[in-house]
Scaffold this active site. Structure first.
Site, PDB file in Angstrom:
ATOM      1  N   ASP A   6       0.831  -1.211   0.000  1.00  0.00           N
ATOM      2  CA  ASP A   6       0.000   0.000   0.000  1.00  0.00           C
ATOM      3  C   ASP A   6       0.862   1.257   0.000  1.00  0.00           C
ATOM      4  OD1 ASP A   6      -2.359   1.415   0.010  1.00  0.00           O
ATOM      5  OD2 ASP A   6      -2.664   1.273   2.173  1.00  0.00           O
ATOM      6  N   LEU A  59      10.837 -20.467  -5.160  1.00  0.00           N
ATOM      7  CA  LEU A  59       9.945 -19.548  -4.457  1.00  0.00           C
ATOM      8  C   LEU A  59       8.544 -19.698  -5.051  1.00  0.00           C
ATOM      9  CD1 LEU A  59       9.386 -17.056  -2.576  1.00  0.00           C
ATOM     10  CD2 LEU A  59       9.849 -15.620  -4.569  1.00  0.00           C
ATOM     11  N   HIS A  74       2.227   3.424  -9.010  1.00  0.00           N
ATOM     12  CA  HIS A  74       2.011   1.993  -9.249  1.00  0.00           C
ATOM     13  C   HIS A  74       3.175   1.401 -10.044  1.00  0.00           C
ATOM     14  CE1 HIS A  74      -1.823   2.262  -7.406  1.00  0.00           C
ATOM     15  NE2 HIS A  74      -2.417   2.914  -8.378  1.00  0.00           N
TER      16      HIS A  74
HETATM   17  C1  IPE Z   1      -5.393  -2.704  -0.141  1.00  0.00           C
HETATM   18  O1  IPE Z   1      -5.085  -1.358  -0.269  1.00  0.00           O
HETATM   19  C2  IPE Z   1      -5.375  -3.364  -1.493  1.00  0.00           C
HETATM   20  C3  IPE Z   1      -4.070  -3.507  -2.117  1.00  0.00           C
HETATM   21  C4  IPE Z   1      -2.930  -3.177  -1.609  1.00  0.00           C
HETATM   22  C5  IPE Z   1      -4.093  -4.090  -3.435  1.00  0.00           C
HETATM   23  P1  IPE Z   1      -6.219  -0.235  -0.394  1.00  0.00           P
HETATM   24  O2  IPE Z   1      -5.508   1.048  -0.511  1.00  0.00           O
HETATM   25  O3  IPE Z   1      -7.157  -0.593  -1.492  1.00  0.00           O
HETATM   26  O4  IPE Z   1      -6.994  -0.375   0.981  1.00  0.00           O
HETATM   27  P2  IPE Z   1      -7.819   0.707   1.797  1.00  0.00           P
HETATM   28  O5  IPE Z   1      -8.812   1.308   0.848  1.00  0.00           O
HETATM   29  O6  IPE Z   1      -6.848   1.716   2.285  1.00  0.00           O
HETATM   30  O7  IPE Z   1      -8.432  -0.051   2.909  1.00  0.00           O
HETATM   31  C1  IPE Z   2      -1.673   0.241  -3.265  1.00  0.00           C
HETATM   32  O1  IPE Z   2      -1.436   1.587  -3.321  1.00  0.00           O
HETATM   33  C2  IPE Z   2      -1.866  -0.371  -4.628  1.00  0.00           C
HETATM   34  C3  IPE Z   2      -3.255  -0.717  -4.968  1.00  0.00           C
HETATM   35  C4  IPE Z   2      -4.262  -0.680  -4.159  1.00  0.00           C
HETATM   36  C5  IPE Z   2      -3.500  -1.128  -6.334  1.00  0.00           C
HETATM   37  P1  IPE Z   2      -2.628   2.653  -3.284  1.00  0.00           P
HETATM   38  O2  IPE Z   2      -3.019   2.949  -4.698  1.00  0.00           O
HETATM   39  O3  IPE Z   2      -3.723   2.204  -2.438  1.00  0.00           O
HETATM   40  O4  IPE Z   2      -1.893   3.891  -2.672  1.00  0.00           O
HETATM   41  P2  IPE Z   2      -2.499   4.921  -1.604  1.00  0.00           P
HETATM   42  O5  IPE Z   2      -2.987   4.100  -0.443  1.00  0.00           O
HETATM   43  O6  IPE Z   2      -3.597   5.650  -2.283  1.00  0.00           O
HETATM   44  O7  IPE Z   2      -1.347   5.798  -1.243  1.00  0.00           O
HETATM   45 MG    MG Z   3      -4.106   2.407  -0.459  1.00  0.00          MG
END
Ligand code: IPE
Ligand code: IPE
Ligand code: MG
Length: 252
Positions: free
Chosen positions: A30, A141, A47
């Protein structure tokens, strides 16, 4: 055999973790969006940077004694994002498969995908399947990538399949226990995660591996995923080795 090994549930096959480290690590990657925003860039830029981190962490797992790595790439709730971000992520998944396939195969990585494939575009699903086949003979792995994955959705899909087997007489309802249900989950071939890491400072699990993480250790770190390094990973693994897991038993 150490005490820790003795009380480890035998949910998977093979030996316990070397040097007391986790055998199966799961990561909620995240913070990509915030990382990009902090640089005045579009979220997709984050990303992209996040994708490069996956490569680095995959590479150091065998050396760190991690046999299974499971990463959360896209949740069943992530469809709520803008169409542009969702489409950009799907393109990145395809690009990752094209770019990494050969290296993954040659480095002994066996790739699996979990999540509901029905909502993904057929081209991506086909590429996922081809990568699974290409790497099926590997065992250095086990890399599992969760795309359109949600823990509740997974349990619901598993229950649907289980109910079908009851209906057609292949399964007696009286025989259904936790182990039976686990066999219907996407993760049926994987041991439960020993350690779940979430980056970016959020202390929640956002529907990731709900069933499988019943006894996992959790580690929440402030680092945003694109800044996550093998050094930080090594530090977390060392911290894990100092914890005592009791699985409901009493230490002594
Ligand atoms: C969880 O992150 C999903 C992934 C890392 C793919 P999110 O950013 O979607 O989760 P919330 O919305 O903060 O709970
Ligand atoms: C996690 O990073 C990746 C996915 C959920 C695809 P985020 O896109 O949720 O990044 P933040 O949480 O908005 O910083
Ligand atoms: Mg996020």
């Amino acid at each position: 055999m150490t005490k820790q090994d003795a009380i480890r549930p035998q949910s998977g096959s093979g030996e316990g973790p070397p040097r007391g480290g986790p055998r199966h690590v799961a990561i909620i990657m995240d913070g990509n969006g915030r990382w990009a925003q902090a640089r005045g860039k579009p979220r997709l830029f984050g990303h992209q940077a996040g994708g490069r981190r996956v490569r680095e962490i995959v590479e150091c797992c065998p050396e760190f004694g991690v046999e299974y790595l499971t990463v959360f790439a896209f949740s069943t709730e992530n469809w709520k994002r803008t169409q542009a971000e969702v489409a950009g992520l799907m393109t990145l998944f395809k690009r990752y498969i094209v770019k990494e396939a050969t290296a993954l195969r040659d480095n002994g990585v066996r790739v699996r995908f979990i999540g509901d494939r029905d909502r993904l575009e057929p081209k991506l699903v086909e590429m996922m399947h081809r990568l699974e086949v290409l790497t099926a003979g590997n065992e250095a792995l086990h890399l599992t990538i969760a795309i359109n994955y949600g823990g509740r959705d997974e349990v619901a899909r598993a229950t649907r399949r289980l109910a079908r087997d009851v209906k057609n007489g292949r399964l007696d309802p009286e025989d259904v226990d936790a182990e039976t249900l686990a066999r219907y989950l996407d993760t049926y071939v994987l041991p439960d995660p020993d350690l779940v890491i979430r980056t970016s400072g959020e202390a929640r699990i956002s529907n990731f591996l709900l069933w499988q993480s019943a006894y996992a250790e959790y580690e929440f770190v402030d680092t945003l995923w694109p800044d996550f390094t093998r050094e930080i990973f090594a530090e977390i693994l060392a911290g894990y080795s100092r914890r005592e897991r009791r699985f409901g038993a009493v230490s002594g």
